[in-house]
Design a protein around this motif. Structure first.
Motif, PDB file in Angstrom:
ATOM      1  N   VAL A 158      -1.309   7.715   8.244  1.00 51.78           N
ATOM      2  CA  VAL A 158      -2.616   8.095   7.681  1.00 51.78           C
ATOM      3  C   VAL A 158      -2.502   7.963   6.163  1.00 51.78           C
ATOM      4  N   THR A 159      -3.600   8.111   5.469  1.00 52.31           N
ATOM      5  CA  THR A 159      -3.502   8.137   4.004  1.00 52.31           C
ATOM      6  C   THR A 159      -2.859   9.451   3.591  1.00 52.31           C
ATOM      7  N   LYS A 160      -2.245   9.445   2.419  1.00 55.97           N
ATOM      8  CA  LYS A 160      -1.539  10.639   1.962  1.00 55.97           C
ATOM      9  C   LYS A 160      -2.455  11.861   1.927  1.00 55.97           C
ATOM     10  N   SER A 161      -3.762  11.643   1.547  1.00 58.54           N
ATOM     11  CA  SER A 161      -4.672  12.785   1.419  1.00 58.54           C
ATOM     12  C   SER A 161      -4.991  13.414   2.775  1.00 58.54           C
ATOM     13  N   ASP A 162      -4.824  12.671   3.855  1.00 56.31           N
ATOM     14  CA  ASP A 162      -5.124  13.227   5.186  1.00 56.31           C
ATOM     15  C   ASP A 162      -3.901  13.840   5.857  1.00 56.31           C
ATOM     16  N   LYS A 163      -2.741  13.679   5.231  1.00 54.21           N
ATOM     17  CA  LYS A 163      -1.487  14.062   5.867  1.00 54.21           C
ATOM     18  C   LYS A 163      -1.463  15.537   6.295  1.00 54.21           C
ATOM     19  N   ASP A 164      -1.767  16.450   5.329  1.00 46.42           N
ATOM     20  CA  ASP A 164      -1.644  17.878   5.626  1.00 46.42           C
ATOM     21  C   ASP A 164      -2.643  18.323   6.681  1.00 46.42           C
ATOM     22  N   GLU A 165      -3.865  17.811   6.566  1.00 46.48           N
ATOM     23  CA  GLU A 165      -4.908  18.151   7.530  1.00 46.48           C
ATOM     24  C   GLU A 165      -4.504  17.687   8.930  1.00 46.48           C
ATOM     25  N   ALA A 166      -3.932  16.476   9.028  1.00 46.40           N
ATOM     26  CA  ALA A 166      -3.517  15.944  10.327  1.00 46.40           C
ATOM     27  C   ALA A 166      -2.407  16.819  10.911  1.00 46.40           C
TER      28      ALA A 166
ATOM     29  N   ASP B 212       0.858  -1.177   0.000  1.00 49.75           N
ATOM     30  CA  ASP B 212       0.000   0.000   0.000  1.00 49.75           C
ATOM     31  C   ASP B 212       0.891   1.223   0.000  1.00 49.75           C
ATOM     32  N   LYS B 213       0.839   1.978  -1.111  1.00 53.09           N
ATOM     33  CA  LYS B 213       1.705   3.167  -1.202  1.00 53.09           C
ATOM     34  C   LYS B 213       0.997   4.420  -0.710  1.00 53.09           C
ATOM     35  N   ASP B 214      -0.295   4.303  -0.433  1.00 56.25           N
ATOM     36  CA  ASP B 214      -1.047   5.492  -0.010  1.00 56.25           C
ATOM     37  C   ASP B 214      -0.909   5.672   1.504  1.00 56.25           C
ATOM     38  N   VAL B 215       0.295   5.906   1.930  1.00 57.56           N
ATOM     39  CA  VAL B 215       0.599   5.971   3.355  1.00 57.56           C
ATOM     40  C   VAL B 215       1.497   7.170   3.618  1.00 57.56           C
ATOM     41  N   ALA B 216       1.206   7.877   4.692  1.00 55.13           N
ATOM     42  CA  ALA B 216       2.128   8.909   5.170  1.00 55.13           C
ATOM     43  C   ALA B 216       2.309   8.684   6.669  1.00 55.13           C
ATOM     44  N   ARG B 217       3.532   8.968   7.169  1.00 55.43           N
ATOM     45  CA  ARG B 217       3.787   8.776   8.589  1.00 55.43           C
ATOM     46  C   ARG B 217       4.020  10.115   9.256  1.00 55.43           C
ATOM     47  N   LEU B 218       3.376  10.342  10.375  1.00 53.10           N
ATOM     48  CA  LEU B 218       3.638  11.522  11.183  1.00 53.10           C
ATOM     49  C   LEU B 218       4.232  11.065  12.506  1.00 53.10           C
ATOM     50  N   ALA B 219       5.242  11.756  12.965  1.00 57.35           N
ATOM     51  CA  ALA B 219       5.825  11.443  14.261  1.00 57.35           C
ATOM     52  C   ALA B 219       5.788  12.697  15.122  1.00 57.35           C
TER      53      ALA B 219
END
Lengths: 408, 408
Positions: A309-317, A258-265
């Motif tokens: 989160v999914t890439k599309s939610d990254k900025d909002e998160a 699944d490439k639609d992944v972004a990680r926030l730390a």
């Protein structure tokens, strides 16, 4: 002799020849003595074309009007398919979502089916008609048209199969079934004859993209017999069931990417109780779905929490967390979206603790670094660099399906 | 401050710019304090495109499925128009035929509106919403989608205006109103400010093609104030009413041409009573509409009967009559479709017996031969050779509208 629900996706009805092919599959099933309800998606690019038309007029049109617009796509494919079946000389009728009794909640563009009132379909089946139903859509309590969002037609098919107590729900697509990995990218990928609902759910969630997870969840809840098969090849597909016969042997059923992944730390959080609750309730209120969560062991009086989160939610998160920096009390946020999630899924895993370590071994041997690990009873997921994802899948697949002859 | 129903045809909503133009007309009306219900046709060529798609799959698809297919056209244009109005910041909702309560009989592809249940529309108007309704369609008692056939959107608009007791029903089209003759072909054609329902009915039937006669009949029956106007020019249009102010002066309101005419002549019929009844009840049973009928005075013991039908009914009428040759007792059938019908219409004609002879004089002066003549209280029609039709219209128009300053 039973009742079979057959679902055909957009690529299966993309043009006149393909619609005729679908009509052939449906009528052959009917000729064998079955009652048939077919659920169709919109033709190939119809939905995209309609979205482009809307964007030209209003890029922010209301979801209510978008659903009104997009629901025409299935109405077109279904009436055309009905005409193809008429041309073959069989009794047939096409029904829209509301005619077929599909009632949903009011979440336009992402509605949930609340119930299916099957009277009209049953009446048509009683008349020996083949029934073609528009997928992806229903109506809410205001009698307004709703659409079900991604994978909606699969969900429509399963909901109809459940409410009609169908003997089988066949999901026709452009692949032969469920594979141990994506056969377009992974050498040696094998088709599975059977898979459990739970395994299928993990695979769907993990981006295998054969069946939408909402449809699998619903099939599991109502114990609908599912089969995934190709509308082009005529080969037997993959059966999705509560329990599969060779469950003891199949420790791992598949490898997914699944490439639609972004990680926030969140780095440098105060090590106080309730911090995880604060973070994830904030995100939940904003309807941001969090997948893997990893909390480091506290070092001194701070700790780190990472999540995906999914890439599309990254900025909002990120925006949301930074707005609440004082409230949450962290040092800084580290964001990375150049990553991918690679997972193995298998109902037999729970009794074989060695499975995860075999996966790690495969990655180690391939020289691939693991960023995060998450495990469940039937799944092990790792985050790797996006560039390593394909190699990771192949290495893991080789480990489980080649070196060991298909099963550990 | 009133309730206005506005209808926009396919050419008025053909692309994004034109939809925005329609949205402007609607919102300007709304801004002036009116409640607005807009009825839209499908965009430009949508219906033709859908028909072509169907023909590729099944040239003889059932009318039920064709209606299912074609009804999507208006759903698309209406949701797009609603989005255009949303972009302008006004409250709006689009409704399909069934959502708007349009109930029809079950004649697929040519259904008649039986009643309109206006509750939903009234509820939306109460909420100060602009309401956009799909023209051309409704549902029958089986909850199946029906379409209304040619001119159906006009009829939808008038039916909604009648059931909502609208103050005005505006039919927007690509011409400025009703003219004394087709302004594209006839020099000196003038726009009429007002015309009676009866005159409009004769003109619609005669091929003036501004309003479909079913919509005019309905407007007359329920006394709906109609106005025909252009969606592009912004000029005042033509009002269609029960009685017009200057009826005494307007002896002739217009000259119309209809090329969709074929003439059949039954030659050498036995001169026995009931022969006309036999012929025309046969044709009526086959749903063939007969327009002009002419019976010659008997010569010896035989007579001739000629009549006109639309070109599409010509072959069927001929076949039917020849099958019944023995029963009807005629010598042979003479068929001609190289003809046209030219007519003058005017509510003032009834009190002016000289009007018909002026028309004949115009044709005589232009050297045009008359094949058949038919008259009613507000109409005189003649059949001429197709090649003479345009010259005939111009000559007659000059006679009534130029030589005499517009009115005899």
């Amino acid at each position: 002799m039973g009742l079979i629900v057959q679902k055909f996706g957009g690529s299966s009805v993309a043009d006149a020849d393909k619609i005729r092919n679908v009509a052939r599959i449906i009528t052959e099933t009917y000729r064998r003595g079955h009652s048939v309800v077919a659920v169709l998606s919109a033709q190939g690019d119809t939905t995209d074309d309609l979205i482009a038309k809307a964007a030209e007029i209003n890029p922010n049109g209301s979801k209510r009007e978008m659903d009104m617009l997009l629901s025409t796509g299935e109405q077109i494919s279904c009436s055309l398919c009905a005409m193809a079946i008429e041309a073959m000389g069989y009794p047939v009728i096409s029904l829209t979502g509301w005619q077929a009794g599909v009632r949903t909640n009011s979440s336009y563009s992402n509605a949930r089916i609340k119930r299916v009132a099957p009277e009209r379909i049953l009446a048509e089946l009683d008349k020996k008609c083949i029934v073609i139903v528009t997928g992806f859509q229903g109506i809410n309590k205001y009698d307004d048209i709703t659409t079900l969002g991604r994978g909606g037609s699969d969900t429509s098919a399963v909901a109809l199969a459940a409410s009609l107590h169908a003997d089988l729900c066949q999901i026709y697509t452009d692949v032969d079934g469920v594979y141990t990995a994506d056969p377009r990218h992974v050498e040696g990928a094998k088709k599975l004859d059977e898979i459990t609902f739970d395994e299928m759910l993990e695979l769907a969630t993990l981006g295998a993209q054969v069946l939408h997870n909402r449809s699998v969840e619903m099939a599991k809840r109502y114990n609908v017999n599912l089969e995934v098969l190709s509308s082009f090849s005529g080969n037997p597909g993959t059966k999705v069931k509560e329990v599969v016969k060779n469950v003891e042997k199949t420790h791992v059923s598949g490898v997914a990417k699944d490439k639609d992944v972004a990680r926030l730390a969140l780095v440098g959080l105060d090590d106080t109780p309730g911090i995880a609750f604060k973070i994830f309730s904030l995100l939940a209120k904003a309807k941001i779905n969090v997948d893997i969560i990893l909390q480091s062991i506290g070092r001194g009086d701070t700790k780190d929490i990472s999540f995906t989160v999914t890439k599309s939610d990254k900025d909002e998160a990120k925006r949301l967390l930074e707005e609440n920096k004082a409230y949450l009390g962290f040092d800084h946020i580290d964001v990375s979206d150049d990553i991918a999630k690679v997972s193995i899924v298998g109902a037999g895993m729970i009794n074989n603790p060695g499975v995860a370590s075999l996966m790690f071994e495969a990655l180690y041997n391939a020289g691939i670094n693991i960023n995060m690990i998450s495990t469940s009873e039937i799944k092990v997921s790792v985050l790797v660099d996006a560039d390593d994802a394909d190699r990771a899948v192949q290495a893991i697949h080789n480990k489980f399906f080649s070196e060991f002859g298909g099963n550990v």
